[in-house]
Motif scaffolding. Structure first.
Motif, PDB file in Angstrom:
ATOM      1  N   GLY A  46      36.678  44.862  30.241  1.00 20.37           N
ATOM      2  CA  GLY A  46      35.252  45.098  30.391  1.00 20.37           C
ATOM      3  C   GLY A  46      34.737  44.914  31.796  1.00 20.37           C
ATOM      4  N   ASN A  47      35.484  44.235  32.651  1.00 15.42           N
ATOM      5  CA  ASN A  47      35.060  44.008  34.029  1.00 15.42           C
ATOM      6  C   ASN A  47      35.744  44.940  35.018  1.00 15.42           C
ATOM      7  OD1 ASN A  47      33.217  42.105  33.301  1.00 15.42           O
ATOM      8  ND2 ASN A  47      34.519  40.348  33.750  1.00 15.42           N
ATOM      9  N   LEU A  48      36.267  46.038  34.500  1.00 14.30           N
ATOM     10  CA  LEU A  48      36.774  47.126  35.329  1.00 14.30           C
ATOM     11  C   LEU A  48      36.009  48.392  34.969  1.00 14.30           C
ATOM     12  CD1 LEU A  48      40.676  46.816  35.463  1.00 14.30           C
ATOM     13  CD2 LEU A  48      39.146  47.079  37.428  1.00 14.30           C
ATOM     14  N   VAL A  49      35.359  48.976  35.963  1.00 16.47           N
ATOM     15  CA  VAL A  49      34.661  50.241  35.785  1.00 16.47           C
ATOM     16  C   VAL A  49      35.150  51.183  36.881  1.00 16.47           C
ATOM     17  CG1 VAL A  49      32.682  49.232  34.601  1.00 16.47           C
ATOM     18  CG2 VAL A  49      32.687  49.356  37.102  1.00 16.47           C
ATOM     19  N   ALA A  50      34.456  52.322  37.055  1.00 22.24           N
ATOM     20  CA  ALA A  50      34.934  53.313  38.018  1.00 22.24           C
ATOM     21  C   ALA A  50      33.777  53.823  38.866  1.00 22.24           C
ATOM     22  CB  ALA A  50      35.596  54.476  37.287  1.00 22.24           C
ATOM     23  N   ASP A  51      34.118  54.294  40.066  1.00 20.18           N
ATOM     24  CA  ASP A  51      33.113  54.950  40.900  1.00 20.18           C
ATOM     25  C   ASP A  51      33.103  56.447  40.601  1.00 20.18           C
ATOM     26  OD1 ASP A  51      35.334  56.010  42.223  1.00 20.18           O
ATOM     27  OD2 ASP A  51      35.093  54.760  44.003  1.00 20.18           O
ATOM     28  N   ALA A  52      32.336  57.208  41.368  1.00 23.06           N
ATOM     29  CA  ALA A  52      32.191  58.635  41.098  1.00 23.06           C
ATOM     30  C   ALA A  52      33.500  59.391  41.240  1.00 23.06           C
ATOM     31  CB  ALA A  52      31.136  59.232  42.029  1.00 23.06           C
ATOM     32  N   ALA A  53      34.418  58.857  42.041  1.00 25.96           N
ATOM     33  CA  ALA A  53      35.718  59.503  42.233  1.00 25.96           C
ATOM     34  C   ALA A  53      36.744  59.055  41.199  1.00 25.96           C
ATOM     35  CB  ALA A  53      36.237  59.212  43.637  1.00 25.96           C
ATOM     36  N   GLY A  54      36.356  58.175  40.282  1.00 27.94           N
ATOM     37  CA  GLY A  54      37.275  57.695  39.267  1.00 27.94           C
ATOM     38  C   GLY A  54      38.146  56.534  39.723  1.00 27.94           C
ATOM     39  N   GLU A  55      37.834  55.941  40.885  1.00 27.33           N
ATOM     40  CA  GLU A  55      38.612  54.820  41.395  1.00 27.33           C
ATOM     41  C   GLU A  55      38.106  53.510  40.785  1.00 27.33           C
ATOM     42  OE1 GLU A  55      41.366  54.948  43.416  1.00 27.33           O
ATOM     43  OE2 GLU A  55      41.156  57.097  42.974  1.00 27.33           O
ATOM     44  N   PRO A  56      38.979  52.514  40.606  1.00 27.51           N
ATOM     45  CA  PRO A  56      38.573  51.259  39.961  1.00 27.51           C
ATOM     46  C   PRO A  56      37.586  50.451  40.790  1.00 27.51           C
ATOM     47  CG  PRO A  56      40.844  51.132  40.731  1.00 27.51           C
ATOM     48  CD  PRO A  56      40.416  52.547  40.905  1.00 27.51           C
ATOM     49  N   VAL A  57      36.624  49.870  40.089  1.00 23.73           N
ATOM     50  CA  VAL A  57      35.633  48.983  40.690  1.00 23.73           C
ATOM     51  C   VAL A  57      35.626  47.693  39.871  1.00 23.73           C
ATOM     52  CG1 VAL A  57      33.229  48.699  41.388  1.00 23.73           C
ATOM     53  CG2 VAL A  57      34.247  50.992  41.356  1.00 23.73           C
ATOM     54  N   PHE A  58      35.667  46.559  40.546  1.00 26.54           N
ATOM     55  CA  PHE A  58      35.744  45.247  39.901  1.00 26.54           C
ATOM     56  C   PHE A  58      34.352  44.625  39.853  1.00 26.54           C
ATOM     57  CE2 PHE A  58      39.857  46.324  41.449  1.00 26.54           C
ATOM     58  CZ  PHE A  58      40.785  45.681  40.647  1.00 26.54           C
ATOM     59  N   ILE A  59      33.942  44.175  38.656  1.00 26.41           N
ATOM     60  CA  ILE A  59      32.611  43.607  38.484  1.00 26.41           C
ATOM     61  C   ILE A  59      32.712  42.195  37.887  1.00 26.41           C
ATOM     62  CG2 ILE A  59      31.586  45.891  38.227  1.00 26.41           C
ATOM     63  CD1 ILE A  59      31.349  45.341  35.207  1.00 26.41           C
ATOM     64  N   ASP A  60      31.583  41.486  37.859  1.00 31.18           N
ATOM     65  CA  ASP A  60      31.415  40.195  37.174  1.00 31.18           C
ATOM     66  C   ASP A  60      32.489  39.163  37.517  1.00 31.18           C
ATOM     67  OD1 ASP A  60      29.274  41.391  36.011  1.00 31.18           O
ATOM     68  OD2 ASP A  60      30.147  41.561  34.013  1.00 31.18           O
ATOM     69  N   PRO A  61      32.690  38.825  38.785  1.00 37.05           N
ATOM     70  CA  PRO A  61      33.742  37.856  39.124  1.00 37.05           C
ATOM     71  C   PRO A  61      33.311  36.411  38.913  1.00 37.05           C
ATOM     72  CG  PRO A  61      32.616  38.538  41.109  1.00 37.05           C
ATOM     73  CD  PRO A  61      32.002  39.340  39.976  1.00 37.05           C
ATOM     74  N   ALA A  62      34.318  35.549  38.861  1.00 34.22           N
ATOM     75  CA  ALA A  62      34.130  34.089  38.894  1.00 34.22           C
ATOM     76  C   ALA A  62      35.149  33.563  39.897  1.00 34.22           C
ATOM     77  CB  ALA A  62      34.332  33.477  37.511  1.00 34.22           C
ATOM     78  N   VAL A  63      34.942  33.842  41.163  1.00 34.37           N
ATOM     79  CA  VAL A  63      35.967  33.731  42.194  1.00 34.37           C
ATOM     80  C   VAL A  63      36.419  32.303  42.445  1.00 34.37           C
ATOM     81  CG1 VAL A  63      35.285  35.852  43.386  1.00 34.37           C
ATOM     82  CG2 VAL A  63      34.238  33.673  44.030  1.00 34.37           C
ATOM     83  N   CYS A  64      37.666  32.205  42.869  1.00 36.67           N
ATOM     84  CA  CYS A  64      38.220  30.937  43.341  1.00 36.67           C
ATOM     85  C   CYS A  64      39.561  31.237  43.993  1.00 36.67           C
ATOM     86  CB  CYS A  64      38.395  29.930  42.195  1.00 36.67           C
ATOM     87  SG  CYS A  64      39.705  30.369  41.020  1.00 36.67           S
ATOM     88  N   TRP A  65      40.146  30.206  44.605  1.00 38.46           N
ATOM     89  CA  TRP A  65      41.529  30.247  45.073  1.00 38.46           C
ATOM     90  C   TRP A  65      42.392  29.581  44.007  1.00 38.46           C
ATOM     91  CZ3 TRP A  65      41.878  33.245  49.154  1.00 38.46           C
ATOM     92  CH2 TRP A  65      40.863  33.270  50.109  1.00 38.46           C
ATOM     93  N   LEU A  66      43.319  30.335  43.448  1.00 39.73           N
ATOM     94  CA  LEU A  66      44.193  29.781  42.416  1.00 39.73           C
ATOM     95  C   LEU A  66      45.462  30.628  42.380  1.00 39.73           C
ATOM     96  CD1 LEU A  66      44.594  27.593  40.305  1.00 39.73           C
ATOM     97  CD2 LEU A  66      43.152  28.876  38.726  1.00 39.73           C
ATOM     98  N   TRP A  67      46.350  30.372  41.430  1.00 43.90           N
ATOM     99  CA  TRP A  67      47.580  31.137  41.309  1.00 43.90           C
ATOM    100  C   TRP A  67      47.289  32.578  40.896  1.00 43.90           C
ATOM    101  CZ3 TRP A  67      48.548  26.812  37.424  1.00 43.90           C
ATOM    102  CH2 TRP A  67      49.024  25.660  38.055  1.00 43.90           C
ATOM    103  N   ALA A  68      48.136  33.481  41.361  1.00 38.81           N
ATOM    104  CA  ALA A  68      48.026  34.875  40.922  1.00 38.81           C
ATOM    105  C   ALA A  68      48.227  34.979  39.412  1.00 38.81           C
ATOM    106  CB  ALA A  68      49.047  35.733  41.662  1.00 38.81           C
ATOM    107  N   GLU A  69      49.165  34.223  38.871  1.00 43.08           N
ATOM    108  CA  GLU A  69      49.454  34.322  37.436  1.00 43.08           C
ATOM    109  C   GLU A  69      48.267  33.880  36.584  1.00 43.08           C
ATOM    110  OE1 GLU A  69      53.038  32.439  36.159  1.00 43.08           O
ATOM    111  OE2 GLU A  69      54.334  33.667  37.433  1.00 43.08           O
ATOM    112  N   SER A  70      47.506  32.908  37.055  1.00 41.92           N
ATOM    113  CA  SER A  70      46.349  32.474  36.272  1.00 41.92           C
ATOM    114  C   SER A  70      45.326  33.597  36.176  1.00 41.92           C
ATOM    115  CB  SER A  70      45.726  31.218  36.886  1.00 41.92           C
ATOM    116  OG  SER A  70      45.200  31.482  38.168  1.00 41.92           O
ATOM    117  N   ASP A  71      45.141  34.342  37.256  1.00 39.21           N
ATOM    118  CA  ASP A  71      44.216  35.477  37.250  1.00 39.21           C
ATOM    119  C   ASP A  71      44.744  36.595  36.356  1.00 39.21           C
ATOM    120  OD1 ASP A  71      41.728  36.294  38.148  1.00 39.21           O
ATOM    121  OD2 ASP A  71      42.475  37.181  39.999  1.00 39.21           O
TER     122      ASP A  71
END
Length: 292
Positions: free
Chosen positions: A202-227
């Protein structure tokens, strides 16, 4: 709990904004939103549209922190996020985007973008401010130890919430404590990288060209696997996503086996918000049986 923005409230909120586009607004169409706020597509007579995400009862820093998180993802990693036109204690005004196309090409591009995010290294685990995950604060107090951070800020943090404690038995809580103590044996040491923090379909949408856009983050520095665990465990995308991800950022052996363990954060957040919701307690117990 939020107070929904009915047509009268969205009109009042919209009229309170300082933007020059206010006078031309002719229609407000509700879109799907989240647990904290409502989302509307606002249209002007000339055909221009905007997305208004708002709540009259939101914590005053919720939308400013979301805007800062979107900016961090874009500026630090170069991934596409919505353009923000205005932000206040009650709203975000953003560009209009499109539903994701769910094509192979889209998911491959999303996998590569997500992996690019995880090439950005941090100096510690956490963030310079606390944030929000749903209706509850996301604790981001920095530490040099990823296992300590995940145990304290992502697991035990929710075990202090009354609804979570009522949903879990003493045996459940004891098993979760054993997992916290055993994290260094269960999860290999890994660097801190930039995390979106709440990436599900649900937090991946697209722009007019159909490319991925990331929305609604809860940012931090953590492991890649946790994300990665969020999108892997919540209605996972096709394998093309993960294959494309590994073209940019290869994953350690056994990463799929660790996904349910790292997804505990999401299960505990659900319990902390809603109590014994659906099969969440059963899922927690499955993880405890497997890893404790």
């Amino acid at each position: 709990m939020r107070r929904p923005l009915g047509a009268d409230l969205v009109t009042a909120l919209w009229k309170s904004l300082p933007s020059a586009v206010v006078p031309g607004t002719v229609d407000a169409e509700p879109l799907s939103g989240g647990a904290v706020n409502d989302v509307w597509r606002l249209s002007q007579a000339d055909g221009t549209t905007y997305v208004l995400k708002g709540s009259l009862d939101a914590p005053p820093d919720l939308f400013p922190l979301e805007a800062a998180g979107l900016r961090a993802l874009h500026e630090r990693a170069g991934i596409r996020t919505p353009r923000v036109f205005e932000v206040s204690a009650h709203h975000l005004l953003m560009e209009t985007l499109r539903p994701r196309p769910d094509t192979d090409a889209f998911w491959e591009a999303a996998g590569r973008s997500f992996a690019t995010l995880h090439t950005v290294r941090g100096e510690h685990f956490g963030w310079d401010t606390d944030g929000w995950l749903g209706l509850l604060p996301q604790e981001n107090g920095p530490t040099a130890d990823g296992h300590e951070f995940f145990a304290e800020r992502r697991l035990r943090r929710y075990l202090r919430e009354p609804k979570a404690r009522r949903a879990l038995s003493p045996a459940d809580l004891a098993g979760l404590e054993r997992i916290c103590e055993r994290l260094p044996q269960l999860v290999p040491a890994a660097p801190s990288v930039l995390n979106h923090g709440d990436l599900w379909r649900g937090n991946l949408v697209a722009d007019a060209a159909g490319e991925p856009v990331f929305i609604d983050p809860a940012v931090c520095w953590l492991w890649a696997e946790s994300d990665l665990s969020m999108i892997y465990c919540c209605d996972p995308p096709p394998d093309r996503f993960f294959h494309a991800y590994e073209e940019i950022s290869p994953l350690a052996d056994g990463w799929r086996d660790r996904m349910p363990l790292l997804h505990l954060r999401e299960h505990l957040s659900v319990l902390a918000h809603f109590g014994a919701y659906g099969d969440t307690v059963a899922r927690v117990r499955d993880v405890v049986r497997t890893f404790s």
